[in-house]
Write a protein that holds these residues in place. Structure first.
Motif, short mmCIF file in Angstrom:
data_model
loop_
_atom_site.label_atom_id
_atom_site.label_comp_id
_atom_site.label_asym_id
_atom_site.label_seq_id
_atom_site.Cartn_x
_atom_site.Cartn_y
_atom_site.Cartn_z
N ALA A 170 60.99 22.30 65.55
CA ALA A 170 61.10 23.74 66.28
C ALA A 170 60.25 23.82 67.72
CB ALA A 170 60.32 24.83 65.34
N LYS A 171 61.12 24.53 68.53
CA LYS A 171 60.60 24.84 69.87
C LYS A 171 60.83 26.19 70.28
CE LYS A 171 64.80 23.11 71.77
NZ LYS A 171 65.48 23.13 70.55
N ILE A 172 59.94 26.66 71.16
CA ILE A 172 60.25 28.03 71.76
C ILE A 172 61.25 27.90 72.59
CG2 ILE A 172 59.19 29.62 73.68
CD1 ILE A 172 57.70 29.87 71.12
N ALA A 173 62.20 28.77 72.42
CA ALA A 173 63.39 28.93 73.31
C ALA A 173 63.50 29.82 74.41
CB ALA A 173 64.70 29.44 72.51
N SER A 174 62.51 31.05 74.22
CA SER A 174 62.54 31.97 75.13
C SER A 174 61.28 33.21 74.87
CB SER A 174 63.74 32.96 75.22
OG SER A 174 63.95 33.79 74.08
N THR A 175 60.56 33.68 75.82
CA THR A 175 59.56 34.48 75.65
C THR A 175 59.76 35.74 76.59
OG1 THR A 175 58.25 33.51 77.14
CG2 THR A 175 58.04 32.89 75.12
N ASN A 176 59.21 36.95 76.07
CA ASN A 176 59.16 38.16 76.91
C ASN A 176 57.88 38.89 76.71
OD1 ASN A 176 59.79 40.91 77.96
ND2 ASN A 176 61.82 40.38 77.74
N SER A 177 57.10 38.71 77.59
CA SER A 177 55.80 39.43 77.68
C SER A 177 55.63 40.85 77.68
CB SER A 177 54.84 38.72 78.54
OG SER A 177 55.29 39.05 80.07
N LYS A 178 56.65 41.26 78.40
CA LYS A 178 57.08 42.78 78.23
C LYS A 178 57.25 43.40 77.03
CE LYS A 178 59.41 46.75 80.66
NZ LYS A 178 60.53 46.89 81.62
N ASP A 179 58.27 42.76 76.40
CA ASP A 179 58.61 43.28 75.14
C ASP A 179 57.90 42.76 73.95
OD1 ASP A 179 60.79 44.83 76.45
OD2 ASP A 179 62.09 43.23 75.94
N GLU A 180 56.95 41.84 74.23
CA GLU A 180 56.11 41.20 73.32
C GLU A 180 56.94 40.28 72.24
OE1 GLU A 180 53.39 44.02 72.12
OE2 GLU A 180 52.48 44.09 74.08
N THR A 181 58.06 39.64 72.63
CA THR A 181 58.90 38.99 71.64
C THR A 181 59.15 37.66 72.26
OG1 THR A 181 61.00 39.44 73.15
CG2 THR A 181 60.19 41.01 71.44
N PHE A 182 59.46 36.66 71.26
CA PHE A 182 59.59 35.21 71.47
C PHE A 182 60.81 34.83 70.43
CE2 PHE A 182 55.83 34.99 68.51
CZ PHE A 182 56.36 34.09 67.70
N ASN A 183 61.60 33.80 70.85
CA ASN A 183 62.77 33.25 70.05
C ASN A 183 62.15 31.62 69.92
OD1 ASN A 183 64.67 35.47 69.47
ND2 ASN A 183 64.69 35.31 71.62
#
Length: 216
Positions: free
Chosen positions: A197-210
């Motif tokens: 598994a690995k982090i594909a994307s993050t969004n600190s504004k929306d507090e989400t990660f994929n």
């Protein structure tokens, strides 16, 4: 799976247990037991009870502090790693394995928080449809849920998971905490448990990660 014409794998494991009882200081016999247990578990998720038995026996050898204690320690560690993707309690312990004892979250609180871990395990195993936790403030509910979230996303990156709280400060800290567990290989052993598994994307504004791939 075939382990011979006359012996089933459980009979083989039982035979090795008897060998361990006869030669309790023979490290290789413990290793043989673990190798067979791992092969069985990785194929069909059985032999959990045998893995827990080995965990108990190796812990006993560690407490004795005799020759070979470091090897028994590593073997004991492997039992936690083997079960960690499927057993939340094992995951919580293995995740913080490298942390200083005074800095760990779960083990110092395990006597109480094991009840929460078991309940969350039942939720994942479909033994519960819903789970409501009512506990005093600052006992670790949010931290338990944060670790639970990192376990869930590692197990199945395609599923969507949502955390909500009454304060954006709390949700922001929860988001940052999850990313810290996943991204800090020195403090947490998350990538040992979920190596692909690995982090594909993050969004600190929306507090989400994929994980694994960016999703809509």
């Amino acid at each position: 799976m075939s382990w011979g014409d006359t012996l089933t794998y459980r009979e083989t494991l039982f035979a090795i247990q008897k060998a361990i009882e006869k030669e309790p200081d023979h490290l290789q016999v413990y290793r043989d037991y673990f190798d067979l247990t791992r092969a069985i578990y990785e194929q069909n998720k059985t032999a959990k009870s045998e893995c827990l038995w080995l965990r108990k026996e190796t812990a006993k050898k560690i407490r004795e502090g005799k020759k070979g204690v470091s090897e028994f320690f590593e073997l004991n560690k492997k039992t936690y790693l083997l079960l960690a993707p499927d057993d939340f309690d094992s995951y919580l312990i293995y995740l913080e394995w490298n942390r200083k004892p005074e800095e760990r979250f779960y083990l110092p609180r395990r006597r109480i928080m094991r009840q929460v871990a078991n309940a969350l395990q039942q939720l994942v195993d479909d033994k519960l449809d819903e789970l409501f936790l009512s506990m005093p403030p600052r006992v670790g509910k949010t931290s338990m849920l944060m670790f639970f979230m990192t376990w869930l996303v590692g197990r199945d990156s395609e599923r969507s998971n949502l955390y909500s709280a009454y304060s954006d400060v709390i949700t922001s800290a929860f988001y940052s905490g999850c990313l810290e567990v996943i991204n800090d290989p020195v403090t947490y052993l998350w990538h040992d448990v979920f190596p692909a598994a690995k982090i594909a994307s993050t969004n600190s504004k929306d507090e989400t990660f994929n994980l694994d791939r960016k999703k809509r």
